[in-house]
Design an enzyme around this catalytic site. Structure first.
Site, PDB file in Angstrom:
ATOM      1  N   HIS A   1       0.829  -1.206   0.000  1.00 23.18           N
ATOM      2  CA  HIS A   1       0.000   0.000   0.000  1.00 23.18           C
ATOM      3  C   HIS A   1       0.864   1.258   0.000  1.00 23.18           C
ATOM      4  O   HIS A   1       0.669   2.160  -0.818  1.00 23.18           O
ATOM      5  CB  HIS A   1      -0.904  -0.039   1.235  1.00 23.18           C
ATOM      6  CG  HIS A   1      -1.778   1.148   1.441  1.00 23.18           C
ATOM      7  ND1 HIS A   1      -3.138   1.126   1.181  1.00 23.18           N
ATOM      8  CD2 HIS A   1      -1.513   2.402   1.901  1.00 23.18           C
ATOM      9  CE1 HIS A   1      -3.655   2.312   1.472  1.00 23.18           C
ATOM     10  NE2 HIS A   1      -2.686   3.110   1.920  1.00 23.18           N
ATOM     11  N   GLU A   2       1.840   1.311   0.903  1.00 24.90           N
ATOM     12  CA  GLU A   2       2.659   2.526   1.018  1.00 24.90           C
ATOM     13  C   GLU A   2       3.566   2.726  -0.190  1.00 24.90           C
ATOM     14  O   GLU A   2       3.799   3.857  -0.623  1.00 24.90           O
ATOM     15  CB  GLU A   2       3.472   2.495   2.308  1.00 24.90           C
ATOM     16  CG  GLU A   2       2.657   2.461   3.581  1.00 24.90           C
ATOM     17  CD  GLU A   2       1.618   3.564   3.689  1.00 24.90           C
ATOM     18  OE1 GLU A   2       1.776   4.607   3.027  1.00 24.90           O
ATOM     19  OE2 GLU A   2       0.643   3.379   4.432  1.00 24.90           O
TER      20      GLU A   2
ATOM     21  N   HIS B   1       1.696   4.552  -2.799  1.00 21.46           N
ATOM     22  CA  HIS B   1       1.750   6.009  -2.635  1.00 21.46           C
ATOM     23  C   HIS B   1       3.084   6.564  -3.137  1.00 21.46           C
ATOM     24  O   HIS B   1       3.125   7.599  -3.805  1.00 21.46           O
ATOM     25  CB  HIS B   1       1.595   6.380  -1.160  1.00 21.46           C
ATOM     26  CG  HIS B   1       0.216   6.197  -0.604  1.00 21.46           C
ATOM     27  ND1 HIS B   1      -0.918   6.670  -1.232  1.00 21.46           N
ATOM     28  CD2 HIS B   1      -0.204   5.613   0.549  1.00 21.46           C
ATOM     29  CE1 HIS B   1      -1.971   6.382  -0.487  1.00 21.46           C
ATOM     30  NE2 HIS B   1      -1.572   5.743   0.587  1.00 21.46           N
TER      31      HIS B   1
END
Length: 334
Positions: free
Chosen positions: A250-251, A254
């Site tokens: 997920h990170e 980003h």
């Protein structure tokens, strides 16, 4: 919960190879013009500055992941409409700038191997003090490779990951890692390695019930650039429901310029990717059939950029794959 069959078997088996042909046919999918309107995030979820540097660098931690029951008021993930417009305008400008010199640009069918430096921040030499094992870190890299290859479901992306270094640092003043603090700035300024194409991951206990946070790419190298991840969210960790490594996935999304699937809610252009259905708010646990917007498509609860349990999320879309590659060429390609 039946949504990701045989995932553990696939991950144990190692990294699968996947074709990127899907990207070629969808190369134009996903980027929304910078002038599009976005709905503002609710005021109550805005993060309060943790120190004198927080306002000055407010956009640096504009993305995160929060566990079920975490304190959303301290979650730095929610961009305002103005912040999103500014980021989309900057992406368009960076793409125009890079169009003048194509050196280093990556074609849709090519692959990008991202060097990864992992910094293990420890209070002491015990597991409780942050001293996680090398095997957990290696398993996290495997999860990243499988997730971004599309081998757990969804679209393949152009990206693979190669662990180049594990750096262990015992420093109680940096533990736990407090988002937006002067200690975080000191840590990253002291430790970050490599250029814009190098992924620096910082592991440790985190503040404010956060599972992780990351920086968006910029045209110039920033020492704050990188990803912070809860150490026990790595595969085999103790973070129940969040210990299969998908906080890292997920990170890194980003870091490669993806917004949350619920960015902008039901109005405007949402996450600036056309093939992720609009979503009014973050989804937690695994709410099968959830549909919070009147527009087409149910909420993308299985997408890596939502907030569901690791057991529920397993895919990126073709539009997200295209957006990440476009951003890589604009910001991080050599």
């Amino acid at each position: 919960m039946g949504l990701r069959p045989n995932l553990l078997t696939r991950r144990t088996a190692g990294v699968a190879t996947s074709t990127l042909a899907l990207l070629l046919s969808t190369a134009a999918v996903g980027v929304v013009p910078a002038a599009s309107a976005f709905s503002a995030a609710p005021a109550e979820v805005c993060a309060e500055p943790a120190d004198a540097h927080a306002d000055e660098h407010a956009d640096e931690h504009a993305n995160a992941r929060v566990a079920k029951g975490g304190n959303a008021k301290l979650d730095p993930n929610h961009l305002t409409a103005a912040q999103v417009r500014e980021r989309e305008a900057d992406l368009a400008a960076a793409q125009r700038e890079r169009a003048g010199f194509r050196t280093g640009a990556v074609a849709p069918l090519a692959t990008v191997t991202i060097p990864v430096v992992v910094h293990v921040i420890q209070e002491n030499s015990t597991r409780a003090g942050g001293n996680i094992t090398d095997s957990m870190i290696n398993q996290q890299i495997t999860v990243l490779n499988q997730s971004y290859a599309g081998s757990t479901g969804g679209a393949a992306t152009a990206f693979g990951f190669q662990l180049t270094k594990i750096n262990r640092v015992t420093n109680p003043s940096w533990y736990p890692i407090v988002q937006g603090s002067s200690a975080e700035r000191s840590m990253k300024t002291s430790l970050r390695e490599g250029g814009k194409n190098t992924l620096n991951i910082y592991l440790g206990e985190l503040s404010d019930s956060l599972l992780g946070w990351a920086t968006f790419p910029k045209r110039t190298l920033d020492k704050m650039d990188g990803v912070v991840v809860l150490n026990e969210s790595l595969p085999g960790g103790t973070a129940t429901n969040y210990n299969q490594g998908d906080t890292g996935t997920h990170e890194v999304g980003h870091w490669l310029n993806l917004y949350h699937t619920f960015q902008g809610g039901c109005s405007g252009s949402g996450d600036s990717v056309s093939d992720t259905p609009a979503e009014a708010s973050p989804a937690y646990q695994c709410p099968t059939g959830r549909d919070t917007c009147s527009t087409a498509g149910k909420d993308p609860i299985t997408n890596f950029m939502d907030y569901t349990y690791d057991s529920c999320m397993y895919q990126f879309t073709a539009g997200q794959a295209s957006r990440m590659l476009s951003a890589w060429n604009a910001y991080r390609a050599a």
